[in-house]
Design a protein around this motif. Sequence first.
Motif, PDB file in Angstrom:
ATOM      1  N   ILE A   6       0.848  -1.183   0.000  1.00  0.00           N
ATOM      2  CA  ILE A   6       0.000   0.000   0.000  1.00  0.00           C
ATOM      3  C   ILE A   6       0.888   1.239   0.000  1.00  0.00           C
ATOM      4  O   ILE A   6       2.079   1.155   0.282  1.00  0.00           O
ATOM      5  N   GLY A   7       0.292   2.384  -0.306  1.00  0.00           N
ATOM      6  CA  GLY A   7       1.054   3.631  -0.264  1.00  0.00           C
ATOM      7  C   GLY A   7       0.405   4.699  -1.112  1.00  0.00           C
ATOM      8  O   GLY A   7      -0.559   4.435  -1.840  1.00  0.00           O
ATOM      9  N   TYR A 100       3.622  -0.948   3.957  1.00  0.00           N
ATOM     10  CA  TYR A 100       3.405   0.453   3.585  1.00  0.00           C
ATOM     11  C   TYR A 100       4.692   0.954   2.937  1.00  0.00           C
ATOM     12  O   TYR A 100       5.715   1.078   3.581  1.00  0.00           O
ATOM     13  N   SER A 102       6.776   3.889   1.206  1.00  0.00           N
ATOM     14  CA  SER A 102       6.759   5.357   1.156  1.00  0.00           C
ATOM     15  C   SER A 102       8.128   5.895   0.754  1.00  0.00           C
ATOM     16  O   SER A 102       9.128   5.177   0.775  1.00  0.00           O
ATOM     17  N   ARG A 134      -4.997   9.872   4.119  1.00  0.00           N
ATOM     18  CA  ARG A 134      -4.622   8.465   3.912  1.00  0.00           C
ATOM     19  C   ARG A 134      -3.463   7.996   4.780  1.00  0.00           C
ATOM     20  O   ARG A 134      -3.385   6.812   5.120  1.00  0.00           O
ATOM     21  N   TYR A 138      -2.799   4.175   6.307  1.00  0.00           N
ATOM     22  CA  TYR A 138      -1.677   3.319   5.922  1.00  0.00           C
ATOM     23  C   TYR A 138      -0.905   2.840   7.143  1.00  0.00           C
ATOM     24  O   TYR A 138      -0.543   1.671   7.255  1.00  0.00           O
ATOM     25  N   HIS A 145       6.736  -1.083   7.436  1.00  0.00           N
ATOM     26  CA  HIS A 145       6.827   0.169   6.679  1.00  0.00           C
ATOM     27  C   HIS A 145       8.194   0.202   5.999  1.00  0.00           C
ATOM     28  O   HIS A 145       9.225   0.209   6.675  1.00  0.00           O
TER      29      HIS A 145
END
Length: 196
Positions: A6-7, A100, A102, A134, A138, A145
């Motif tokens: 996700i991200g 996550y 990023s 968001r 997340y 992460h």
Amino acid sequence: MLNIIIGHRGTGKTHFLKLIQNYYKKHGLKAQFFDLDQEIEKKTRKTVFELFKNGEEYFRKWEKKTFHKIVKSLKKNRTYFLTVGAGFTFKKSKDWNVIYLSRESDKNGRIFLNRPSLTNKDPLTEYKNYYNKRTPYYIKQADEHLFRREHFKKLEDSDLLFLSLKKIKRKSFILTLYPELIPKNTKSLSKKIIKK
């Protein structure tokens, strides 16, 4: 194990998925890879941009339907990677590992001319509004992460270490614990740290 990436928009989820897929293929490792947007486009024979012309709600229904179809097709004791769009939300299963992804530039915003607008506001304002909404989601969803450098073209040693695909001789790493992510059962937390 299903690994869901996700991200934020433009953080490189699809590119990262391709890098992992190439690594697995090159080293004879077995896993199956899915990009939710690409799976939707295959099923509907329309681009995400075209689907959004029918409204965000219409597109989100396709996302949920396609996501659940993929999840139902998975077999136990196999490795899967699935990237999802920035706005996709799901109820997490304990059998999944949510990553996550990023980058430093996420907080500054990105402008896309080839992606659908969700609010009809200027693209930078839209991005920043969604960034603020968001990010907490997340963080809450993530089991892990991965903070990557900008403009990456290949998997780095830190990525391979993170994905448990490479061992290092030096026993050192950076571990950031978000208070809201620390499980009530600290035994499961220690297992995860030891595994990494």
